[in-house]
Design an enzyme around this catalytic site. Structure first.
Site, PDB file in Angstrom:
ATOM      1  N   ASN A  15      47.860  36.724  39.966  1.00 16.91           N
ATOM      2  CA  ASN A  15      46.738  36.770  39.027  1.00 16.91           C
ATOM      3  C   ASN A  15      46.617  38.149  38.382  1.00 16.91           C
ATOM      4  OD1 ASN A  15      45.189  34.082  39.549  1.00 16.91           O
ATOM      5  ND2 ASN A  15      45.538  34.900  41.601  1.00 16.91           N
ATOM      6  N   ASP A  36      51.570  36.911  47.441  1.00 14.35           N
ATOM      7  CA  ASP A  36      50.164  36.648  47.149  1.00 14.35           C
ATOM      8  C   ASP A  36      49.669  35.550  48.095  1.00 14.35           C
ATOM      9  OD1 ASP A  36      48.499  37.292  44.160  1.00 14.35           O
ATOM     10  OD2 ASP A  36      47.609  35.993  45.689  1.00 14.35           O
ATOM     11  N   ASP A  58      50.115  37.217  53.112  1.00 14.08           N
ATOM     12  CA  ASP A  58      48.937  38.081  53.179  1.00 14.08           C
ATOM     13  C   ASP A  58      49.432  39.505  53.441  1.00 14.08           C
ATOM     14  OD1 ASP A  58      45.649  37.784  54.664  1.00 14.08           O
ATOM     15  OD2 ASP A  58      46.683  39.599  53.984  1.00 14.08           O
ATOM     16  N   VAL A  59      49.155  40.427  52.530  1.00 13.46           N
ATOM     17  CA  VAL A  59      49.703  41.790  52.637  1.00 13.46           C
ATOM     18  C   VAL A  59      49.188  42.516  53.877  1.00 13.46           C
ATOM     19  CG1 VAL A  59      50.046  42.005  50.141  1.00 13.46           C
ATOM     20  CG2 VAL A  59      47.909  42.835  51.174  1.00 13.46           C
ATOM     21  N   ASN A  86      50.256  46.225  44.149  1.00 13.01           N
ATOM     22  CA  ASN A  86      49.128  45.879  43.274  1.00 13.01           C
ATOM     23  C   ASN A  86      48.004  45.151  43.990  1.00 13.01           C
ATOM     24  OD1 ASN A  86      47.862  44.903  40.538  1.00 13.01           O
ATOM     25  ND2 ASN A  86      48.339  43.043  41.687  1.00 13.01           N
ATOM     26  N   SER A 137      43.146  53.296  41.129  1.00 11.74           N
ATOM     27  CA  SER A 137      41.992  53.016  40.276  1.00 11.74           C
ATOM     28  C   SER A 137      41.416  54.344  39.823  1.00 11.74           C
ATOM     29  CB  SER A 137      40.916  52.246  41.052  1.00 11.74           C
ATOM     30  OG  SER A 137      39.696  52.228  40.329  1.00 11.74           O
ATOM     31  N   TYR A 150      36.117  51.015  48.724  1.00  7.05           N
ATOM     32  CA  TYR A 150      37.147  50.780  47.710  1.00  7.05           C
ATOM     33  C   TYR A 150      37.668  52.103  47.159  1.00  7.05           C
ATOM     34  CZ  TYR A 150      39.087  48.931  43.307  1.00  7.05           C
ATOM     35  OH  TYR A 150      39.909  48.600  42.246  1.00  7.05           O
ATOM     36  N   LYS A 154      41.469  53.697  47.454  1.00 10.60           N
ATOM     37  CA  LYS A 154      42.264  53.982  46.252  1.00 10.60           C
ATOM     38  C   LYS A 154      42.641  55.463  46.201  1.00 10.60           C
ATOM     39  CE  LYS A 154      42.425  49.845  44.413  1.00 10.60           C
ATOM     40  NZ  LYS A 154      43.691  49.088  44.384  1.00 10.60           N
ATOM     41  N   THR A 184      39.874  41.258  34.058  1.00  7.42           N
ATOM     42  CA  THR A 184      40.394  40.283  35.022  1.00  7.42           C
ATOM     43  C   THR A 184      39.217  39.709  35.795  1.00  7.42           C
ATOM     44  OG1 THR A 184      40.557  41.771  36.941  1.00  7.42           O
ATOM     45  CG2 THR A 184      42.401  41.791  35.342  1.00  7.42           C
TER      46      THR A 184
HETATM   47  N1  LIG Z   1      40.349  44.798  37.131  1.00  8.25           N
HETATM   48  C1  LIG Z   1      40.009  46.078  37.124  1.00  8.25           C
HETATM   49  O1  LIG Z   1      39.116  46.509  36.362  1.00  8.25           O
HETATM   50  C2  LIG Z   1      40.662  47.043  38.050  1.00  8.25           C
HETATM   51  C3  LIG Z   1      41.605  46.638  38.999  1.00  8.25           C
HETATM   52  N2  LIG Z   1      42.194  47.605  39.787  1.00  8.25           N
HETATM   53  C4  LIG Z   1      43.190  47.225  40.783  1.00  8.25           C
HETATM   54  O2  LIG Z   1      44.217  46.447  40.182  1.00  8.25           O
HETATM   55  C5  LIG Z   1      44.782  45.569  41.156  1.00  8.25           C
HETATM   56  C6  LIG Z   1      44.775  44.149  40.619  1.00  8.25           C
HETATM   57  O3  LIG Z   1      43.430  43.810  40.397  1.00  8.25           O
HETATM   58  P1  LIG Z   1      43.039  42.592  39.418  1.00  8.25           P
HETATM   59  O4  LIG Z   1      44.267  42.039  38.785  1.00  8.25           O
HETATM   60  O5  LIG Z   1      41.910  43.034  38.584  1.00  8.25           O
HETATM   61  O6  LIG Z   1      42.447  41.570  40.492  1.00  8.25           O
HETATM   62  P2  LIG Z   1      42.736  40.015  40.726  1.00  8.25           P
HETATM   63  O7  LIG Z   1      41.752  39.609  41.756  1.00  8.25           O
HETATM   64  O8  LIG Z   1      42.795  39.306  39.425  1.00  8.25           O
HETATM   65  O9  LIG Z   1      44.212  40.003  41.369  1.00  8.25           O
HETATM   66  C7  LIG Z   1      44.404  40.485  42.661  1.00  8.25           C
HETATM   67  C8  LIG Z   1      45.514  39.641  43.286  1.00  8.25           C
HETATM   68  O10 LIG Z   1      45.726  40.126  44.607  1.00  8.25           O
HETATM   69  C9  LIG Z   1      45.795  39.018  45.483  1.00  8.25           C
HETATM   70  N3  LIG Z   1      45.379  39.414  46.836  1.00  8.25           N
HETATM   71  C10 LIG Z   1      44.163  39.831  47.248  1.00  8.25           C
HETATM   72  N4  LIG Z   1      44.177  40.048  48.563  1.00  8.25           N
HETATM   73  C11 LIG Z   1      45.432  39.758  49.004  1.00  8.25           C
HETATM   74  C12 LIG Z   1      46.076  39.779  50.262  1.00  8.25           C
HETATM   75  N5  LIG Z   1      45.405  40.105  51.367  1.00  8.25           N
HETATM   76  N6  LIG Z   1      47.381  39.442  50.341  1.00  8.25           N
HETATM   77  C13 LIG Z   1      48.067  39.069  49.222  1.00  8.25           C
HETATM   78  N7  LIG Z   1      47.514  39.019  48.002  1.00  8.25           N
HETATM   79  C14 LIG Z   1      46.207  39.365  47.900  1.00  8.25           C
HETATM   80  C15 LIG Z   1      44.840  37.980  44.895  1.00  8.25           C
HETATM   81  O11 LIG Z   1      45.120  36.683  45.364  1.00  8.25           O
HETATM   82  C16 LIG Z   1      45.119  38.154  43.399  1.00  8.25           C
HETATM   83  O12 LIG Z   1      46.149  37.324  42.971  1.00  8.25           O
HETATM   84  C17 LIG Z   1      43.930  45.730  42.418  1.00  8.25           C
HETATM   85  O13 LIG Z   1      44.563  46.620  43.303  1.00  8.25           O
HETATM   86  C18 LIG Z   1      42.637  46.360  41.889  1.00  8.25           C
HETATM   87  O14 LIG Z   1      41.970  47.128  42.875  1.00  8.25           O
HETATM   88  C19 LIG Z   1      41.913  48.934  39.671  1.00  8.25           C
HETATM   89  C20 LIG Z   1      40.994  49.344  38.756  1.00  8.25           C
HETATM   90  C21 LIG Z   1      40.275  48.442  37.909  1.00  8.25           C
HETATM   91  O1  LIG Z   2      38.521  49.775  40.183  1.00  9.15           O
HETATM   92  C1  LIG Z   2      37.497  49.771  39.479  1.00  9.15           C
HETATM   93  C2  LIG Z   2      36.405  48.866  39.779  1.00  9.15           C
HETATM   94  C3  LIG Z   2      36.600  47.824  40.678  1.00  9.15           C
HETATM   95  C4  LIG Z   2      35.541  46.968  40.966  1.00  9.15           C
HETATM   96  C5  LIG Z   2      34.314  47.187  40.355  1.00  9.15           C
HETATM   97  S1  LIG Z   2      32.982  46.109  40.723  1.00  9.15           S
HETATM   98  O2  LIG Z   2      33.087  45.758  42.164  1.00  9.15           O
HETATM   99  O3  LIG Z   2      33.158  44.918  39.896  1.00  9.15           O
HETATM  100  O4  LIG Z   2      31.757  46.803  40.398  1.00  9.15           O
HETATM  101  C6  LIG Z   2      34.117  48.221  39.449  1.00  9.15           C
HETATM  102  C7  LIG Z   2      35.174  49.060  39.162  1.00  9.15           C
END
Ligand SMILES: NC(=O)C1=CN([C@@H]2O[C@H](COP(=O)(O)OP(=O)(O)OC[C@H]3O[C@@H](n4cnc5c(N)ncnc54)[C@H](O)[C@@H]3O)[C@@H](O)[C@H]2O)C=CC1
Ligand SMILES: O=Cc1ccc(S(=O)(=O)O)cc1
Length: 258
Positions: A15, A36, A58-59, A86, A137, A150, A154, A184
């Site tokens: 995702n 994933d 599961d990571v 990721n 992040s 969190y 990070k 996302t």
């Molecule tokens: N969306 C945002 O604004 C931001 C996201 N990030 C980071 O980017 C990365 C991706 O986030 P998004 O794509 O937004 O989130 P998302 O929730 O859309 O994707 C995360 C993916 O990781 C998988 N996942 C979660 N826990 C897991 C586990 N224990 N084992 C295997 N897979 C697992 C989920 O099933 C999902 O497919 C994350 O590390 C998040 O912290 C960092 C900053 C901002």
């Molecule tokens: O990594 C940036 C980030 C992640 C999560 C959130 S919230 O939990 O949706 O507030 C905000 C910023």
């Protein structure tokens, strides 16, 4: 699936940002092994993305990590060329209301998984003279209110990245991307509330949330030969949000911008 192409591992690749990375690395010719927990989304990855293989995992579980990496090493005949750490989870909670279970879950998924996958991939990445990009992040570059678990996890990714860049930089490059607010499901709360989204985007010089593909583009560049002398960095991908303090915008102006 057979080797020959460069082999990448992407965690959390079913995702969001991870899926955008899988698509981009496939477009760039990689064979991508995707770890994933989301089996439904993972099946779509295998069905729709060329040279992508989903492995339900599961990571946080070392046996799962070793199964994913074993699959990649078999495809790459002992050589790995890219690892994208990721997978991530978040939880918004005041520190005073925090609980150990949530704290450990966020550190296990976001930070410990980077240790596990990097450790399991190290021999393969050395043989393949590969590169690693970990998704931290902006919240790892600075603190984040209500996101202490969190943010600290990070920040750990960034320090781990820099440490590994020092230890392995002659063979493997280690870098991090620090996304800001990306459209996302992790940002579902912001995207679902017009007033909140307007307030959030008013603080971002780009005036909008980022797109997952815009993070994947930086990840792909860091993995490419074009970044062959880039090692140990943490690059903000945030539309300028973390560049500094912006003059507060009056509420009316925020509403006008929508
Ligand atoms: N969306 C945002 O604004 C931001 C996201 N990030 C980071 O980017 C990365 C991706 O986030 P998004 O794509 O937004 O989130 P998302 O929730 O859309 O994707 C995360 C993916 O990781 C998988 N996942 C979660 N826990 C897991 C586990 N224990 N084992 C295997 N897979 C697992 C989920 O099933 C999902 O497919 C994350 O590390 C998040 O912290 C960092 C900053 C901002
Ligand atoms: O990594 C940036 C980030 C992640 C999560 C959130 S919230 O939990 O949706 O507030 C905000 C910023």
């Amino acid at each position: 699936m057979t080797g020959g192409a460069r082999v990448a591992v992407v965690t959390g690749g079913a995702n969001g940002i991870g899926l955008a990375c899988v698509r981009r690395l496939s477009d760039d010719g990689f064979t991508v092994v995707v770890a994933d927990t989301d089996a439904e989304a993972g099946a779509r990855v295998t069905a729709e993305i060329p040279r992508a293989e989903f492995v339900a995992s599961d990571v946080r579980v070392r046996q799962d990590v070793d199964r994913v990496v074993g699959t990649a090493l078999e495809i790459g005949r002992g050589r790995l060329h890219a690892l994208v750490n990721n997978a991530g989870q978040t939880a918004r909670v005041r520190f005073a209301d925090s609980d150990e279970t949530t704290w450990r879950r966020l550190h296990d998924v976001n930070l410990h998984s980077v240790f596990s996958f990097t450790h399991a991939c190290l021999a393969g990445l050395t043989a393949g003279r590969g590169a690693v990009v970990s998704v931290a992040s902006v919240a790892g570059l600075v603190g984040a209110e209500d996101l202490s678990a969190y943010s600290s996890a990070k920040a750990g990714i960034i320090a781990l990245t820099r440490s590994l860049a020092l230890e392995h930089g002659d063979v493997i490059r280690f870098n991090a991307v620090c996304p800001g607010q990306i459209a996302t499901r992790m940002m579902a709360r912001v995207q679902a509330d017009d007033e909140l989204r307007a307030a959030v985007t008013a603080q971002i010089p780009a005036g909008r949330l980022g797109r997952p593909e815009e993070v994947a583009g930086v990840v792909a560049w860091l993995l490419s030969d074009g970044a062959g002398y880039v090692n140990g960095v943490a690059i903000a991908v945030d539309g300028g949000e973390s560049a500094g303090f912006r003059r507060p915008k009056p509420a009316a102006a925020v509403r006008r911008r929508g």
